[in-house]
Design a protein around this motif. Structure first.
Motif, PDB file in Angstrom:
ATOM      1  N   LEU A 206       0.831  -1.213   0.000  1.00  0.00           N
ATOM      2  CA  LEU A 206       0.000   0.000   0.000  1.00  0.00           C
ATOM      3  C   LEU A 206       0.860   1.256   0.000  1.00  0.00           C
ATOM      4  O   LEU A 206       0.505   2.267  -0.588  1.00  0.00           O
ATOM      5  N   LYS A 207       2.023   1.167   0.664  1.00  0.00           N
ATOM      6  CA  LYS A 207       2.918   2.336   0.716  1.00  0.00           C
ATOM      7  C   LYS A 207       3.866   2.402  -0.483  1.00  0.00           C
ATOM      8  O   LYS A 207       4.700   3.296  -0.567  1.00  0.00           O
ATOM      9  N   LYS A 208       3.743   1.395  -1.371  1.00  0.00           N
ATOM     10  CA  LYS A 208       4.651   1.261  -2.530  1.00  0.00           C
ATOM     11  C   LYS A 208       6.120   1.164  -2.101  1.00  0.00           C
ATOM     12  O   LYS A 208       7.042   1.592  -2.788  1.00  0.00           O
ATOM     13  N   ASN A 209       6.324   0.600  -0.928  1.00  0.00           N
ATOM     14  CA  ASN A 209       7.678   0.257  -0.462  1.00  0.00           C
ATOM     15  C   ASN A 209       8.063  -1.102  -1.039  1.00  0.00           C
ATOM     16  O   ASN A 209       7.186  -1.844  -1.481  1.00  0.00           O
ATOM     17  N   THR A 210       9.348  -1.456  -0.953  1.00  0.00           N
ATOM     18  CA  THR A 210       9.686  -2.818  -1.349  1.00  0.00           C
ATOM     19  C   THR A 210       9.087  -3.799  -0.327  1.00  0.00           C
ATOM     20  O   THR A 210       8.918  -3.470   0.850  1.00  0.00           O
ATOM     21  N   CYS A 264      -0.267 -10.027  -3.774  1.00  0.00           N
ATOM     22  CA  CYS A 264      -0.063  -8.965  -4.770  1.00  0.00           C
ATOM     23  C   CYS A 264      -1.135  -9.035  -5.853  1.00  0.00           C
ATOM     24  O   CYS A 264      -1.654  -8.011  -6.311  1.00  0.00           O
ATOM     25  N   LYS A 265      -1.504 -10.258  -6.266  1.00  0.00           N
ATOM     26  CA  LYS A 265      -2.547 -10.409  -7.308  1.00  0.00           C
ATOM     27  C   LYS A 265      -3.887  -9.881  -6.809  1.00  0.00           C
ATOM     28  O   LYS A 265      -4.630  -9.243  -7.559  1.00  0.00           O
ATOM     29  N   ILE A 266      -4.203 -10.184  -5.540  1.00  0.00           N
ATOM     30  CA  ILE A 266      -5.471  -9.693  -4.979  1.00  0.00           C
ATOM     31  C   ILE A 266      -5.444  -8.158  -4.967  1.00  0.00           C
ATOM     32  O   ILE A 266      -6.402  -7.496  -5.357  1.00  0.00           O
ATOM     33  N   LEU A 267      -4.299  -7.602  -4.552  1.00  0.00           N
ATOM     34  CA  LEU A 267      -4.183  -6.126  -4.505  1.00  0.00           C
ATOM     35  C   LEU A 267      -4.300  -5.540  -5.919  1.00  0.00           C
ATOM     36  O   LEU A 267      -4.918  -4.488  -6.106  1.00  0.00           O
ATOM     37  N   SER A 275       1.640  -0.437 -12.152  1.00  0.00           N
ATOM     38  CA  SER A 275       2.476  -1.637 -12.292  1.00  0.00           C
ATOM     39  C   SER A 275       2.060  -2.691 -11.258  1.00  0.00           C
ATOM     40  O   SER A 275       1.584  -2.335 -10.170  1.00  0.00           O
ATOM     41  N   PRO A 276       2.203  -3.994 -11.608  1.00  0.00           N
ATOM     42  CA  PRO A 276       1.770  -5.045 -10.675  1.00  0.00           C
ATOM     43  C   PRO A 276       2.519  -4.955  -9.341  1.00  0.00           C
ATOM     44  O   PRO A 276       3.717  -4.628  -9.321  1.00  0.00           O
ATOM     45  N   HIS A 277       1.801  -5.258  -8.271  1.00  0.00           N
ATOM     46  CA  HIS A 277       2.401  -5.121  -6.945  1.00  0.00           C
ATOM     47  C   HIS A 277       3.601  -6.052  -6.734  1.00  0.00           C
ATOM     48  O   HIS A 277       4.481  -5.752  -5.947  1.00  0.00           O
ATOM     49  N   ASP A 322      -8.978  -7.637   1.887  1.00  0.00           N
ATOM     50  CA  ASP A 322     -10.027  -6.590   1.840  1.00  0.00           C
ATOM     51  C   ASP A 322     -10.111  -5.839   3.161  1.00  0.00           C
ATOM     52  O   ASP A 322     -10.245  -4.625   3.192  1.00  0.00           O
ATOM     53  N   TRP A 323     -10.013  -6.597   4.272  1.00  0.00           N
ATOM     54  CA  TRP A 323     -10.113  -5.953   5.591  1.00  0.00           C
ATOM     55  C   TRP A 323      -8.977  -4.942   5.774  1.00  0.00           C
ATOM     56  O   TRP A 323      -9.202  -3.822   6.226  1.00  0.00           O
ATOM     57  N   TYR A 324      -7.757  -5.334   5.371  1.00  0.00           N
ATOM     58  CA  TYR A 324      -6.624  -4.406   5.556  1.00  0.00           C
ATOM     59  C   TYR A 324      -6.737  -3.187   4.628  1.00  0.00           C
ATOM     60  O   TYR A 324      -6.324  -2.088   4.988  1.00  0.00           O
ATOM     61  N   ILE A 325      -7.324  -3.399   3.425  1.00  0.00           N
ATOM     62  CA  ILE A 325      -7.517  -2.226   2.541  1.00  0.00           C
ATOM     63  C   ILE A 325      -8.528  -1.280   3.195  1.00  0.00           C
ATOM     64  O   ILE A 325      -8.297  -0.076   3.301  1.00  0.00           O
ATOM     65  N   GLU A 326      -9.642  -1.870   3.680  1.00  0.00           N
ATOM     66  CA  GLU A 326     -10.673  -1.026   4.329  1.00  0.00           C
ATOM     67  C   GLU A 326     -10.147  -0.356   5.595  1.00  0.00           C
ATOM     68  O   GLU A 326     -10.583   0.721   5.963  1.00  0.00           O
TER      69      GLU A 326
END
Ligand code: NAD
Length: 337
Positions: A206-210, A264-267, A275-277, A322-326
């Motif tokens: 989510l933070k686009k960190n490695t 990553c695919k779910i995200l 770009s893919p996660h 989903d829970w962590y995205i929400e």
């Protein structure tokens, strides 16, 4: 029934208290010292219930524990409080030795004293929550851990949990304390601190960190949805035979790299990223003493106590992501990197 739960602000303890308050008539006393991984917010709703009580006590403080026991008068103890992160146990084992070994010793001493004072507590049980990590890494010729596996702990965390398991056994054999021990595999689900693998992957993505993955990511873990673990714990508490040990697992083995790619695919599906996660995944130097493979047999608890996990791994993982995205605000507020 009155249950004293230790570590009720932790990932598993909070799921346990939510279930107890929602689905049973039990009264709970949560004993937690509120370390930096504790999440009191995970059981905010339960706090409103008239059946929830809390005492901020470090389980290394025997006197305060005994006072809490005498005041609450529990019929059972579910002991979850522990230092629980392998990486932290490698960097700084000190707290692991105190909380996991001395803390468990105190819980056993105080429970034994308490049932000797409170003669009318007839069916007292002490449920000790342990981990499959005490068995070490599966050998090449071994398929799965059973309750009969020898202990081969490899990290300060698993060694401290193994020590606590031995103390629990001794207090049952020597002092007749009615104990049951459970060994569970890796848990996943909501409210897990992002020091652990699944929320680490999500929060970094989510933070686009490695996304750091140890070694080549080939280490295999056996995953169980936290609510299935909780159901197993309540079964072991209510129907488990005193002096017995039960594995709790749901037969979902996957390597760390496959797991990271799946998340990553779910995200990718949920979020519009250019770009893919999985491009964020980076292999890092392996953890010392890193156990290669865990896989746990839950045959005994299935056969003897009719345990059956309800969550399919793919569905559980999707709803967890989903829970962590929400709840990304909560997740990122806990993210320490
Ligand atoms: P966690 O680290 O999320 O929570 C531990 C809780 O214990 C926290 O609320 C913390 O404040 C509390 N605590 C720590 N030290 C304390 C002390 N000295 N006195 C009082 N409270 C203290 O842990 P978790 O993942 O919820 O694990 C709970 C239990 O389950 C642990 O015993 C762990 O070994 C076991 N377990 C965990 C897993 C897993 O995958 N997370 C798997 C198998 C077994």
């Amino acid at each position: 029934m009155k249950i004293l739960v230790t570590g009720g602000f932790g990932f598993i303890g909070s799921a346990l208290i939510r279930k107890i308050i929602r689905e049973t008539k039990y009264e709970v006393l949560n004993i937690d010292s509120i370390t930096n991984v504790a999440s009191p917010e995970a059981i905010e709703d339960c706090a409103k219930s008239g059946r929830y009580n809390f005492a901020r006590i470090d389980i290394c403080d025997k006197d305060k524990l005994l006072k809490a026991f005498k005041k609450f008068k529990p019929d059972a103890v579910m002991h979850l409080a522990a230092e629980s992160h392998v990486d932290r146990s490698i960097k700084n084992p000190y707290r692991f030795i105190f909380t996991n070994i001395i803390g468990t010793f105190n819980m056993l001493e105080v429970s034994t004293k308490y049932i000797n004072i409170e003669k009318n507590i007839k069916k007292f049980k002490f449920l000790h929550v342990s981990t499959d990590e005490v068995f070490g890494s599966l050998k090449k010729n071994e398929k799965i851990f059973t309750e009969k596996n020898k202990y081969f702990p490899n990290s300060p965390y698993s060694a401290s949990k193994a020590s606590s398991d031995h103390l629990v056994r001794a207090w049952n054999k020597t002092y007749g304390l009615p104990t049951v021990t459970t060994y569970c595999s890796n848990n996943y689900g909501p409210w897990q601190n992002p020091e652990k693998l699944i929320p680490t992957i999500i929060s970094n993505a989510l933070k686009k960190n490695t996304i750091p993955i140890y070694g080549k990511g080939n280490n295999v873990r056996d995953w169980i949805y936290v609510d299935d673990h909780i159901s197993g714990l309540l079964l072991a508490l209510n129907e488990g035979k005193v002096g017995q040990n039960y594995n709790i697992g749901s037969n979902s083995q996957i390597s760390n790299i496959e797991l990271a790619n799946k998340i990553c695919k779910i995200l990718d599906k949920r979020l519009n990223n250019k770009s893919p996660h999985n491009k964020l995944i980076k292999f890092v130097k392996d953890r010392p003493g890193h156990d290669f493979r865990y896989a746990i047999s839950a045959k005994k608890i299935k056969k003897n106590l009719n345990f059956s996990p309800k969550f399919n791994f793919n569905k559980g993982l999707n709803s967890t992501v989903d829970w962590y995205i929400e709840n990304s605000k909560w997740l990122l507020s806990k993210h320490k990197l």
